[in-house]
Design a protein around this motif. Sequence first.
Motif, PDB file in Angstrom:
ATOM      1  N   ASP A 244      42.852  53.459  27.038  1.00 29.90           N
ATOM      2  CA  ASP A 244      43.099  54.523  28.013  1.00 29.90           C
ATOM      3  C   ASP A 244      42.091  54.485  29.160  1.00 29.90           C
ATOM      4  O   ASP A 244      42.423  54.827  30.296  1.00 29.90           O
ATOM      5  CB  ASP A 244      43.048  55.900  27.337  1.00 29.90           C
ATOM      6  CG  ASP A 244      44.342  56.207  26.582  1.00 29.90           C
ATOM      7  OD1 ASP A 244      45.325  55.473  26.791  1.00 29.90           O
ATOM      8  OD2 ASP A 244      44.347  57.166  25.800  1.00 29.90           O
ATOM      9  N   HIS A 245      40.843  54.103  28.853  1.00 28.64           N
ATOM     10  CA  HIS A 245      39.839  54.001  29.906  1.00 28.64           C
ATOM     11  C   HIS A 245      40.248  52.943  30.930  1.00 28.64           C
ATOM     12  O   HIS A 245      40.088  53.141  32.138  1.00 28.64           O
ATOM     13  CB  HIS A 245      38.471  53.640  29.315  1.00 28.64           C
ATOM     14  CG  HIS A 245      37.923  54.676  28.387  1.00 28.64           C
ATOM     15  ND1 HIS A 245      38.072  56.036  28.595  1.00 28.64           N
ATOM     16  CD2 HIS A 245      37.212  54.562  27.235  1.00 28.64           C
ATOM     17  CE1 HIS A 245      37.482  56.697  27.623  1.00 28.64           C
ATOM     18  NE2 HIS A 245      36.945  55.824  26.786  1.00 28.64           N
ATOM     19  N   LEU A 246      40.761  51.834  30.435  1.00 24.82           N
ATOM     20  CA  LEU A 246      41.212  50.773  31.333  1.00 24.82           C
ATOM     21  C   LEU A 246      42.416  51.220  32.148  1.00 24.82           C
ATOM     22  O   LEU A 246      42.486  50.983  33.358  1.00 24.82           O
ATOM     23  CB  LEU A 246      41.578  49.521  30.526  1.00 24.82           C
ATOM     24  CG  LEU A 246      40.432  48.607  30.083  1.00 24.82           C
ATOM     25  CD1 LEU A 246      40.965  47.518  29.164  1.00 24.82           C
ATOM     26  CD2 LEU A 246      39.745  47.979  31.288  1.00 24.82           C
ATOM     27  N   ARG A 247      43.357  51.877  31.484  1.00 27.66           N
ATOM     28  CA  ARG A 247      44.574  52.318  32.181  1.00 27.66           C
ATOM     29  C   ARG A 247      44.237  53.346  33.263  1.00 27.66           C
ATOM     30  O   ARG A 247      44.784  53.310  34.369  1.00 27.66           O
ATOM     31  CB  ARG A 247      45.568  52.908  31.180  1.00 27.66           C
ATOM     32  CG  ARG A 247      46.093  51.896  30.163  1.00 27.66           C
ATOM     33  CD  ARG A 247      47.238  52.499  29.363  1.00 27.66           C
ATOM     34  NE  ARG A 247      47.675  51.602  28.307  1.00 27.66           N
ATOM     35  CZ  ARG A 247      47.445  51.797  27.010  1.00 27.66           C
ATOM     36  NH1 ARG A 247      46.773  52.878  26.616  1.00 27.66           N
ATOM     37  NH2 ARG A 247      47.883  50.941  26.106  1.00 27.66           N
ATOM     38  N   ARG A 248      43.340  54.273  32.934  1.00 27.79           N
ATOM     39  CA  ARG A 248      42.950  55.298  33.906  1.00 27.79           C
ATOM     40  C   ARG A 248      42.255  54.652  35.108  1.00 27.79           C
ATOM     41  O   ARG A 248      42.501  55.013  36.257  1.00 27.79           O
ATOM     42  CB  ARG A 248      42.018  56.307  33.226  1.00 27.79           C
ATOM     43  CG  ARG A 248      41.716  57.530  34.071  1.00 27.79           C
ATOM     44  CD  ARG A 248      40.919  58.551  33.282  1.00 27.79           C
ATOM     45  NE  ARG A 248      41.667  59.008  32.125  1.00 27.79           N
ATOM     46  CZ  ARG A 248      41.239  58.886  30.859  1.00 27.79           C
ATOM     47  NH1 ARG A 248      40.097  58.313  30.590  1.00 27.79           N
ATOM     48  NH2 ARG A 248      41.988  59.332  29.874  1.00 27.79           N
ATOM     49  N   THR A 249      41.400  53.680  34.820  1.00 29.66           N
ATOM     50  CA  THR A 249      40.709  52.973  35.905  1.00 29.66           C
ATOM     51  C   THR A 249      41.700  52.176  36.740  1.00 29.66           C
ATOM     52  O   THR A 249      41.577  52.102  37.971  1.00 29.66           O
ATOM     53  CB  THR A 249      39.635  52.035  35.330  1.00 29.66           C
ATOM     54  OG1 THR A 249      38.772  52.768  34.458  1.00 29.66           O
ATOM     55  CG2 THR A 249      38.803  51.419  36.443  1.00 29.66           C
ATOM     56  N   LYS A 250      42.690  51.592  36.087  1.00 29.73           N
ATOM     57  CA  LYS A 250      43.698  50.811  36.812  1.00 29.73           C
ATOM     58  C   LYS A 250      44.466  51.703  37.786  1.00 29.73           C
ATOM     59  O   LYS A 250      44.731  51.312  38.935  1.00 29.73           O
ATOM     60  CB  LYS A 250      44.666  50.154  35.828  1.00 29.73           C
ATOM     61  CG  LYS A 250      45.697  49.235  36.461  1.00 29.73           C
ATOM     62  CD  LYS A 250      46.487  48.507  35.375  1.00 29.73           C
ATOM     63  CE  LYS A 250      47.499  47.545  35.998  1.00 29.73           C
ATOM     64  NZ  LYS A 250      48.587  48.243  36.670  1.00 29.73           N
ATOM     65  N   ARG A 251      44.809  52.922  37.354  1.00 30.14           N
ATOM     66  CA  ARG A 251      45.511  53.844  38.249  1.00 30.14           C
ATOM     67  C   ARG A 251      44.619  54.237  39.438  1.00 30.14           C
ATOM     68  O   ARG A 251      45.078  54.363  40.571  1.00 30.14           O
ATOM     69  CB  ARG A 251      45.961  55.086  37.479  1.00 30.14           C
ATOM     70  CG  ARG A 251      47.134  54.812  36.535  1.00 30.14           C
ATOM     71  CD  ARG A 251      47.715  56.106  35.993  1.00 30.14           C
ATOM     72  NE  ARG A 251      46.835  56.752  35.048  1.00 30.14           N
ATOM     73  CZ  ARG A 251      46.844  56.506  33.733  1.00 30.14           C
ATOM     74  NH1 ARG A 251      47.698  55.627  33.229  1.00 30.14           N
ATOM     75  NH2 ARG A 251      46.018  57.154  32.929  1.00 30.14           N
ATOM     76  N   PHE A 252      43.340  54.438  39.162  1.00 28.88           N
ATOM     77  CA  PHE A 252      42.382  54.753  40.220  1.00 28.88           C
ATOM     78  C   PHE A 252      42.296  53.581  41.201  1.00 28.88           C
ATOM     79  O   PHE A 252      42.274  53.767  42.416  1.00 28.88           O
ATOM     80  CB  PHE A 252      41.009  55.019  39.595  1.00 28.88           C
ATOM     81  CG  PHE A 252      40.020  55.704  40.494  1.00 28.88           C
ATOM     82  CD1 PHE A 252      39.953  57.084  40.555  1.00 28.88           C
ATOM     83  CD2 PHE A 252      39.135  54.959  41.268  1.00 28.88           C
ATOM     84  CE1 PHE A 252      39.030  57.724  41.376  1.00 28.88           C
ATOM     85  CE2 PHE A 252      38.212  55.582  42.099  1.00 28.88           C
ATOM     86  CZ  PHE A 252      38.165  56.971  42.148  1.00 28.88           C
TER      87      PHE A 252
END
Length: 208
Positions: free
Chosen positions: A100-108
């Motif tokens: 989830d940390h990676l996915r959230r960063t990817k959206r950012f």
Amino acid sequence: MIDFIHRLYHFDELIRWGGHLVLVAIVFAETGVMAGFFLPGDSLLVTAGLFAAAGHLNVAVLILELSAAAILGDSLNYSVGRRLGPRLFSREDSLLFHKDHLRRTKRFYEKYGSKTIVLARFVPVLRTFAPVVAGVGEMDYKTFLTYNVAGGIAWVNAMVFTGFFLGRVIPNVDRHVHKIILIVIFLSVLPAIHELWKERKARTTPMS
């Protein structure tokens, strides 16, 4: 593990014990090791500034060594992302790794593009994973390095000099270190809370 984290967040004791070495190690680990996302970058740097204002640390040395640690840390995480690629997103979750940390960063990253490397410096957790996502996305390294250097220097200067300024203007600051640290911790997590709130709001808002 809980006891370790508890001790880790006693910044004044930590700095008195490890000085410059522990500061460099934590900044490098938070920015260069994915498992270091929980480390206290912002608050620790502000506390280091307070100690510098009191004459216990050299502020010029702090700026140079911590900027270097932040830049090298991001470069390492970029290399990890570049080498492992999209496989990271299929990696199993663990105590110190969450997709989830990676996915959230990817959206950012999708929203702000290359500027994410600078902006994420000021957002806990995203700060750790932004260079990884840049590596996975194969951002041109020269472009990455430019933003990495700018972001690392800006972040370290902003945090350290915030503490240094507070240490100079608050009388007997040594008596108030714990209160200041609590305020800094609260302020440092606000950007992450804001991002989570916007993400949750986007999920619950019905599509028109």
